[in-house]
Design a protein around this motif. Structure first.
Motif, mmCIF file in Angstrom:
data_model
loop_
_atom_site.group_PDB
_atom_site.id
_atom_site.type_symbol
_atom_site.label_atom_id
_atom_site.label_comp_id
_atom_site.label_asym_id
_atom_site.label_seq_id
_atom_site.Cartn_x
_atom_site.Cartn_y
_atom_site.Cartn_z
ATOM 1 N N ALA A 53 -3.777 -8.384 10.996
ATOM 2 C CA ALA A 53 -3.835 -7.187 10.152
ATOM 3 C C ALA A 53 -2.635 -6.286 10.411
ATOM 4 N N VAL A 54 -2.255 -6.116 11.684
ATOM 5 C CA VAL A 54 -1.122 -5.250 12.008
ATOM 6 C C VAL A 54 0.188 -5.901 11.566
ATOM 7 N N LYS A 55 0.301 -7.221 11.723
ATOM 8 C CA LYS A 55 1.500 -7.914 11.247
ATOM 9 C C LYS A 55 1.683 -7.726 9.750
ATOM 10 N N SER A 56 0.586 -7.856 9.007
ATOM 11 C CA SER A 56 0.642 -7.688 7.558
ATOM 12 C C SER A 56 1.055 -6.268 7.189
ATOM 13 N N TYR A 70 7.506 -0.909 1.564
ATOM 14 C CA TYR A 70 7.109 0.494 1.585
ATOM 15 C C TYR A 70 8.283 1.407 1.237
ATOM 16 N N ASP A 71 7.996 2.487 0.499
ATOM 17 C CA ASP A 71 9.034 3.400 0.033
ATOM 18 C C ASP A 71 8.781 4.803 0.583
ATOM 19 N N TRP A 72 9.436 5.124 1.702
ATOM 20 C CA TRP A 72 9.283 6.462 2.268
ATOM 21 C C TRP A 72 9.788 7.537 1.314
ATOM 22 N N ARG A 73 10.848 7.262 0.568
ATOM 23 C CA ARG A 73 11.414 8.278 -0.315
ATOM 24 C C ARG A 73 10.400 8.756 -1.352
ATOM 25 N N ARG A 74 9.493 7.881 -1.773
ATOM 26 C CA ARG A 74 8.420 8.302 -2.678
ATOM 27 C C ARG A 74 7.550 9.351 -2.000
ATOM 28 N N CYS A 75 7.150 9.078 -0.769
ATOM 29 C CA CYS A 75 6.333 10.035 -0.007
ATOM 30 C C CYS A 75 7.081 11.345 0.163
ATOM 31 N N GLU A 76 8.346 11.245 0.489
ATOM 32 C CA GLU A 76 9.179 12.431 0.669
ATOM 33 C C GLU A 76 9.190 13.292 -0.600
ATOM 34 N N ARG A 77 9.342 12.628 -1.755
ATOM 35 C CA ARG A 77 9.338 13.356 -3.033
ATOM 36 C C ARG A 77 8.005 14.047 -3.260
ATOM 37 N N GLU A 78 6.912 13.366 -2.904
ATOM 38 C CA GLU A 78 5.579 13.947 -3.110
ATOM 39 C C GLU A 78 5.375 15.179 -2.227
ATOM 40 N N ILE A 79 5.855 15.129 -0.998
ATOM 41 C CA ILE A 79 5.757 16.306 -0.124
ATOM 42 C C ILE A 79 6.634 17.430 -0.668
ATOM 43 N N ASN A 80 7.862 17.082 -1.038
ATOM 44 C CA ASN A 80 8.822 18.088 -1.490
ATOM 45 C C ASN A 80 8.487 18.680 -2.858
ATOM 46 N N THR A 112 -13.033 5.637 8.676
ATOM 47 C CA THR A 112 -13.217 5.850 7.238
ATOM 48 C C THR A 112 -14.500 5.170 6.779
ATOM 49 N N ASP A 113 -14.971 5.570 5.616
ATOM 50 C CA ASP A 113 -16.161 4.979 5.012
ATOM 51 C C ASP A 113 -15.710 3.746 4.235
ATOM 52 N N ASN A 114 -15.676 2.599 4.938
ATOM 53 C CA ASN A 114 -15.159 1.370 4.324
ATOM 54 C C ASN A 114 -16.152 0.223 4.463
ATOM 55 N N ASN A 115 -15.824 -0.880 3.826
ATOM 56 C CA ASN A 115 -16.697 -2.053 3.854
ATOM 57 C C ASN A 115 -16.180 -3.127 4.810
ATOM 58 N N GLY A 116 -15.454 -2.708 5.830
ATOM 59 C CA GLY A 116 -14.929 -3.645 6.812
ATOM 60 C C GLY A 116 -13.417 -3.620 6.923
ATOM 61 N N HIS A 117 -12.759 -3.047 5.905
ATOM 62 C CA HIS A 117 -11.303 -2.977 5.905
ATOM 63 C C HIS A 117 -10.885 -1.548 5.570
ATOM 64 N N LEU A 160 -8.643 3.831 1.885
ATOM 65 C CA LEU A 160 -7.315 4.401 1.662
ATOM 66 C C LEU A 160 -6.360 3.282 1.266
ATOM 67 N N THR A 161 -5.365 3.590 0.453
ATOM 68 C CA THR A 161 -4.378 2.571 0.112
ATOM 69 C C THR A 161 -3.449 2.333 1.300
ATOM 70 N N VAL A 162 -2.790 1.179 1.284
ATOM 71 C CA VAL A 162 -1.819 0.882 2.339
ATOM 72 C C VAL A 162 -0.719 1.935 2.342
ATOM 73 N N ASP A 163 -0.286 2.360 1.155
ATOM 74 C CA ASP A 163 0.754 3.391 1.082
ATOM 75 C C ASP A 163 0.281 4.706 1.688
ATOM 76 N N GLN A 164 -0.963 5.095 1.424
ATOM 77 C CA GLN A 164 -1.477 6.337 2.007
ATOM 78 C C GLN A 164 -1.465 6.269 3.537
ATOM 79 N N MET A 165 -1.906 5.141 4.076
ATOM 80 C CA MET A 165 -1.931 4.995 5.527
ATOM 81 C C MET A 165 -0.521 4.990 6.110
ATOM 82 N N LEU A 166 0.390 4.285 5.451
ATOM 83 C CA LEU A 166 1.764 4.222 5.958
ATOM 84 C C LEU A 166 2.507 5.534 5.769
#
Length: 379
Positions: free
Chosen positions: A46-49, A58-68, A271-276, A281-287
């Motif tokens: 899971a961590v390797k993936s 993954y696109d950090w610049r997208r996150c940066e734009r959302e914060i900014n 989190t309230d999840n079904n095992g994963h 949360l999306t992978v992008d949200q977590m990253l």
């Protein structure tokens, strides 16, 4: 000049992002766990993936734009630079609210609730539900400064937040928080400054008495069993962070895979999840969240809050008006009867059907309704 409020923009140098990818490419992995679940921590595959996606897609610049996209500032309080979002509502009579994240969270927990809370009429709400929002990064977290001396515990942070609201010219406000944010918010409630009208928390801490233990409901038995599981099997991270944050910090500062696994495990467990964790949360949200810890090198400095305050997380009785929302996968879910001994002026209590430790992150609509409902009682 210490009262100066300066505009802030997130702008991570490209060299740091290139370094991140190079480190991920050169990760030395441990051998695979001999169990088929998460009982020894985040599984290797899971961590390797997760890290492969972080490195290649993954696109950090997208996150940066959302914060900014939101107004951000820094200001020095008690010798430390504090970073915060400040979103003023278009509605004139909006209620100022300071919202505090916890570990391993960040200001990103609140991204999906900012617009509906500050501009409710654009999101199916009413003008009388509007808030002016102040969302600071905890000391040692994200884009806030890192304390260089001891003493930055919950009470000092609470006093800094009270100072921040005064510096922004808010003569009255309410406060909200979960995880460490719940501790800071409760500390504001304990100080009970006249300008704070009420608080709301989504992680309440309260013990049963001997009398309570003699007549536990099925719900309360499950809550106590989960607390026992936490301290027996899920609190290793807290024991390390409260006792040896510096020693642990070397690995988190040097290895992005270590930082990712350290937080990813909590997204799975809390989190309230079904095992994963990806169920909640999306992978992008977590990253996005993991990346803030990595890019600001906050592994050790964030952990030091445990060294400062983990021994003092249980609030003393509060008389300030208080709201509590209990999400079903929260770590601590006291019964109302227990909570009323601590939160003695309870104006809102609700137990929800879904959601976990990261309430605003996981269930933004439910979180918004809880906050609106609570503070409607003090407007």
């Amino acid at each position: 000049m210490s009262n100066l409020i300066k505009p802030f923009n997130v702008a991570i140098p490209q060299a740091q992002l290139d370094d991140l990818k190079a480190r991920l490419a050169n990760t030395r992995w441990p051998n695979e766990e001999p169990v088929d679940d998460w009982s020894q921590g985040a599984p290797l595959n899971a961590v390797k993936s997760l890290c492969e996606y972080w490195q290649n897609d993954y696109d950090w610049r997208r996150c940066e734009r959302e914060i900014n996209a939101h107004p951000q500032f820094t200001t020095e309080i008690d010798g430390l630079e504090i970073h915060f979002l400040h979103i003023r509502s278009p509605h004139e009579n909006a209620l100022p609210m300071i919202m505090t994240h916890g570990w391993p969270g960040s200001i990103l927990e609140f991204m999906k609730v900012i617009e509906p809370l500050s501009n409710p009429t654009a999101h199916g709400g009413k003008a009388e539900d509007a808030f002016h929002l102040v969302i600071p990064s905890l000391p040692g977290y994200g884009f806030s400064g890192k304390p260089t001396s001891t003493g930055w515990g919950l009470e000092r942070i609470a006093k800094a937040w009270i100072t921040l609201m005064a510096r922004l010219d808010y003569s009255e406000f309410v406060a909200q928080g979960g995880d460490w944010g719940s501790g800071v918010t409760s500390a504001i409630g304990h100080i009970h400054p006249p300008q704070c009208r009420a608080i709301h928390i989504n992680m309440a801490l309260a013990h049963p008495t001997e009398d309570d233990m003699a007549s536990l409901s099925e719900r309360d038995q499950k809550a106590l069993a989960d607390i026992k599981h936490y301290f027996d099997s899920d609190s290793g991270y807290a024991m390390i962070q409260k006792s040896r944050p510096q020693s642990m910090g070397y690995g988190l500062a040097d290895s992005p895979a270590a930082q990712a696994a350290w937080i990813y495990e909590k997204f799975h467990g809390w989190t309230d999840n079904n095992g994963h964790p990806e169920d909640a949360l999306t992978v992008d949200q977590m990253l996005d969240d993991i990346s803030i810890y990595w890019l600001t090198n906050s592994g050790a400095s964030s952990a030091r809050l445990y060294w400062e305050s983990f021994h003092n997380i249980f609030a003393e009785p509060l008389t300030i008006p208080c709201g509590v929302s209990i999400f079903p996968k929260e770590l601590f879910r006291p019964a109302r009867k227990w909570a009323e001994r601590i939160y003695q002026n309870l104006i809102h209590w609700n137990e929800l059907d879904k959601g976990g430790h990261f309430a605003a992150f996981e269930q933004p609509e439910i979180f918004i309704n809880e906050v609106r409902s609570c503070f409607a009682k003090v407007r």
